[in-house]
Design a protein around this motif. Structure first.
Motif, PDB file in Angstrom:
ATOM      1  N   PRO A   1       0.828  -1.216   0.000  1.00  0.00           N
ATOM      2  CA  PRO A   1       0.000   0.000   0.000  1.00  0.00           C
ATOM      3  C   PRO A   1       0.859   1.262   0.000  1.00  0.00           C
ATOM      4  O   PRO A   1       1.903   1.332   0.668  1.00  0.00           O
ATOM      5  CB  PRO A   1      -0.824  -0.129   1.284  1.00  0.00           C
TER       6      PRO A   1
ATOM      7  N   GLU B   1      -6.446  13.821  -8.317  1.00  0.00           N
ATOM      8  CA  GLU B   1      -6.662  14.937  -7.406  1.00  0.00           C
ATOM      9  C   GLU B   1      -5.698  16.097  -7.637  1.00  0.00           C
ATOM     10  O   GLU B   1      -5.092  16.643  -6.725  1.00  0.00           O
ATOM     11  CB  GLU B   1      -6.578  14.463  -5.944  1.00  0.00           C
TER      12      GLU B   1
ATOM     13  N   ALA C   1      -1.319  12.471  -0.088  1.00  0.00           N
ATOM     14  CA  ALA C   1      -2.353  11.471   0.167  1.00  0.00           C
ATOM     15  C   ALA C   1      -3.584  11.768  -0.680  1.00  0.00           C
ATOM     16  O   ALA C   1      -3.836  12.898  -1.087  1.00  0.00           O
ATOM     17  CB  ALA C   1      -2.726  11.456   1.652  1.00  0.00           C
ATOM     18  N   GLY C   2      -4.348  10.709  -0.935  1.00  0.00           N
ATOM     19  CA  GLY C   2      -5.582  10.867  -1.706  1.00  0.00           C
ATOM     20  C   GLY C   2      -5.869   9.636  -2.543  1.00  0.00           C
ATOM     21  O   GLY C   2      -5.189   8.608  -2.434  1.00  0.00           O
ATOM     22  N   ASN C   3      -6.900   9.748  -3.383  1.00  0.00           N
ATOM     23  CA  ASN C   3      -7.272   8.655  -4.294  1.00  0.00           C
ATOM     24  C   ASN C   3      -6.658   8.911  -5.660  1.00  0.00           C
ATOM     25  O   ASN C   3      -6.798  10.008  -6.232  1.00  0.00           O
ATOM     26  CB  ASN C   3      -8.791   8.562  -4.414  1.00  0.00           C
ATOM     27  N   TYR C   4      -6.044   7.878  -6.200  1.00  0.00           N
ATOM     28  CA  TYR C   4      -5.317   8.005  -7.462  1.00  0.00           C
ATOM     29  C   TYR C   4      -5.641   6.823  -8.372  1.00  0.00           C
ATOM     30  O   TYR C   4      -6.352   5.881  -8.000  1.00  0.00           O
ATOM     31  CB  TYR C   4      -3.804   8.031  -7.207  1.00  0.00           C
ATOM     32  N   LYS C   5      -5.066   6.892  -9.563  1.00  0.00           N
ATOM     33  CA  LYS C   5      -5.024   5.724 -10.448  1.00  0.00           C
ATOM     34  C   LYS C   5      -3.588   5.533 -10.917  1.00  0.00           C
ATOM     35  O   LYS C   5      -2.848   6.514 -11.107  1.00  0.00           O
ATOM     36  CB  LYS C   5      -5.967   5.879 -11.634  1.00  0.00           C
TER      37      LYS C   5
ATOM     38  N   ASN D   1      -8.742   3.566  -8.598  1.00  0.00           N
ATOM     39  CA  ASN D   1      -9.032   3.622  -7.144  1.00  0.00           C
ATOM     40  C   ASN D   1      -7.881   3.088  -6.292  1.00  0.00           C
ATOM     41  O   ASN D   1      -8.048   2.198  -5.463  1.00  0.00           O
ATOM     42  CB  ASN D   1     -10.307   2.840  -6.836  1.00  0.00           C
TER      43      ASN D   1
ATOM     44  N   LYS E   1      -5.350   4.053  -3.379  1.00  0.00           N
ATOM     45  CA  LYS E   1      -5.313   5.046  -2.297  1.00  0.00           C
ATOM     46  C   LYS E   1      -3.884   5.251  -1.819  1.00  0.00           C
ATOM     47  O   LYS E   1      -3.129   4.297  -1.617  1.00  0.00           O
ATOM     48  CB  LYS E   1      -6.192   4.580  -1.135  1.00  0.00           C
TER      49      LYS E   1
ATOM     50  N   TYR F   1      -1.984   6.655   1.439  1.00  0.00           N
ATOM     51  CA  TYR F   1      -2.284   6.923   2.837  1.00  0.00           C
ATOM     52  C   TYR F   1      -1.325   7.981   3.390  1.00  0.00           C
ATOM     53  O   TYR F   1      -0.151   8.048   2.979  1.00  0.00           O
ATOM     54  CB  TYR F   1      -2.180   5.648   3.656  1.00  0.00           C
TER      55      TYR F   1
ATOM     56  N   ALA G   1      -2.554   3.310   7.056  1.00  0.00           N
ATOM     57  CA  ALA G   1      -2.599   2.241   6.058  1.00  0.00           C
ATOM     58  C   ALA G   1      -2.849   0.893   6.713  1.00  0.00           C
ATOM     59  O   ALA G   1      -3.633   0.070   6.217  1.00  0.00           O
ATOM     60  CB  ALA G   1      -1.297   2.219   5.259  1.00  0.00           C
TER      61      ALA G   1
ATOM     62  N   GLN H   1      -6.476   0.498   7.914  1.00  0.00           N
ATOM     63  CA  GLN H   1      -7.457   0.290   6.847  1.00  0.00           C
ATOM     64  C   GLN H   1      -7.141  -0.935   5.990  1.00  0.00           C
ATOM     65  O   GLN H   1      -7.801  -1.176   4.987  1.00  0.00           O
ATOM     66  CB  GLN H   1      -7.544   1.541   5.966  1.00  0.00           C
TER      67      GLN H   1
END
Length: 505
Positions: A57, A92, A118-122, A140, A142, A144, A150, A153
């Protein structure tokens, strides 16, 4: 007094130590130190490539290592040995990228990236090889803010169950491929035997019209030789020994015709005065007509003379066979050779009588010869249904079913074939027949659950058409089954050994 103090101190120490080892005390201890981030694994496909990638992660400020396995798809799946891979982290309003200019070993590209926000990425993988370019995107993903988040989650690890490990390094060294199980139109199949035959009108038999000794007029006449139309093949020469000399027959026929013609003309005058009867007139007319027919029957082409006939090919093609020897005596009407165009062929299937009611619905067929595993389809060979028997073949329980098709596969007339007649079509879940393995009458396939994980699944099969087999139960639509290399996976499970590899975890 000192002994009492020492004893009291010892008791306090033991009490504190016992309390620290109690379950309640253990519960108060931080757990993060004992938990590590588990590697993530993704397996994705395009029409050109397969990507199997492993990485932990993503955490801001922590270097992430990616082991990206790239496979070029085709009839066989092979490692991409040359090329570059660009990995981009996009989302983002932020993006960053890194490029591997070559694989560390064929098929495996090592990439390292330190997320900055940090954030949601591809994750976007752009691959360029000497042959093609491709792009694979993992949605999707993430990033952390810290490792503690990390870990908190992180989903619980799922057990592999009965999964079999078969590494990419193993698959790349053998003939390997997989394909998704798909619902396709699948025809009801009648499996039977048959034969490839020459099409009517596609062959011609060369015969002699006189009796005599045959001589070859050309050199190096061998079966398979290309023969143009009108090419001289043989000369037949008669001699005084030959009893049925066609030249004499022509002379006799001409004499008979002249005689019967005079008699018919005389009878025509006599009938007017009723000197002869109607019956006598009709007999004279019949003899005259028969004489005309006889002369036509013994007449030959302009290449014929009374003692010799030159024989040429009636059409172009190839010399299928020679039926006589040079210098052999032949009789009038005897076949000398066969010429074939070999452009059209017949596929005759011998069908059991119990399928007679279904023959009218058959529109196509797959077939393969006994010496090859390649399967051909009549539709791809411009084939069409020519006929099917309304009665069984003499002294046989089978009904013939015949297709006409183009000879584009270099088939040999007379070859024995296995035929899969195809009737009405309906949707069915199918896989290639090469995916099936059998053990003591039980069929199974290997399903690829992840990039290097497989499951052995027992399946119940239905009909097969030589290329595909219907699956009634055992797998679902979209699951990828091993179509080539299943036996190698079976052998690897028996050996219980795996080659060393360097995946990042």
């Amino acid at each position: 007094m000192k002994k009492s103090l020492l004893l009291l101190a010892a008791l306090c120490y033991l009490l504190v130590a016992c309390n620290s080892n109690s379950p309640e005390a253990e519960a108060d201890q931080p757990q993060d130190a004992a938990v590590e981030l588990e590697a993530l694994a993704y397996t994705l496909y395009t029409s050109k490539s397969e990507l199997f990638v492993e990485f932990k992660p993503l955490v801001v400020g922590t270097e992430s290592r990616f082991a990206a396995h790239f496979t070029a798809l085709g009839d066989l799946f092979k490692a991409i040995g040359k090329g570059t891979v660009k990995l981009s982290l996009v989302g983002e309003g932020a993006s960053q990228s890194i490029t591997a200019t070559e694989p560390e070993v064929p098929g495996i590209f090592r990439l390292r990236m330190t997320p900055e926000k940090a954030g949601n990425y591809k994750l976007v993988f752009d691959i360029q090889t000497p042959i093609y370019t491709d792009q694979i995107i993992i949605e999707n993903v993430k990033v952390y803010p810290d490792e503690k988040t990390a870990i908190a989650q992180q989903p619980e690890a799922s057990g592999g169950g009965n999964d079999i490990t078969y590494l990419k390094e193993q698959a790349w060294k053998v003939e390997f491929a997989n394909a998704p199980a798909q619902i396709e139109l699948f025809s009801e199949v009648i499996r039977t035997g048959g034969q490839i035959l020459a099409a009517p009108g596609d062959e011609a038999v060369v015969t002699t019209q006189i009796s005599g000794v045959v001589s070859f007029t050309g050199k190096n006449f061998l079966p398979g030789s290309s023969i143009p139309a009108g090419m001289s093949l043989f000369t037949v020469k008669s001699n005084e020994v030959v009893q049925s000399n066609l030249g004499a027959e022509v002379t006799k026929a001409e004499t008979d015709l002249a005689t019967t013609k005079k008699n018919f003309e005389r009878a025509s005058e006599l009938i007017k005065d009723k000197i002869i009867s109607e019956r006598e007139f009709l007999e004279a007319q019949l003899r005259y007509e028969n004489a005309q027919t006889q002369l036509k029957a013994v007449s030959v082409s302009r290449n014929f003379n009374q003692n010799r006939q030159r024989i040429s090919t009636p059409m172009g093609g190839f010399l299928k066979n020679i039926l006589v020897e040079n210098g052999q005596f032949v009789n009038a009407g005897q076949p000398l050779a066969t010429i074939s165009k070999n452009k059209k062929l017949l596929l005759r299937a011998d069908v059991s009588q119990r399928y007679f009611s279904k023959l009218a619905a058959i529109t196509a067929a797959n077939f393969k010869t006994t010496d090859s595993e390649q399967v051909f389809n009549t539709g791809q060979l411009n084939g069409k249904v020519l006929s099917f028997g309304k009665t069984a073949v003499a002294n046989s329980p089978f009904v013939p079913f015949t297709f006409e098709m183009d000879n584009v596969g270099n088939f040999i007339p007379g070859s024995v074939v296995e035929v899969f007649l195809q009737a009405a079509s309906q949707p069915a879940l199918v896989v290639p027949v090469t995916a099936l393995l059998e053990e003591q009458g039980v069929f199974y396939v290997y399903v690829q659950t992840e990039g290097e994980s497989f499951q052995k699944r027992e399946v119940k099969i239905g009909a097969a058409d030589g290329l595909r087999v219907q699956i009634l139960s055992g797998i679902a639509e979209g699951e990828r089954v091993v179509t080539k290399g299943a036996y190698q996976i079976k052998l690897s499970t028996a050996s219980g050994t795996l080659p060393a590899h360097g995946h990042e975890h």
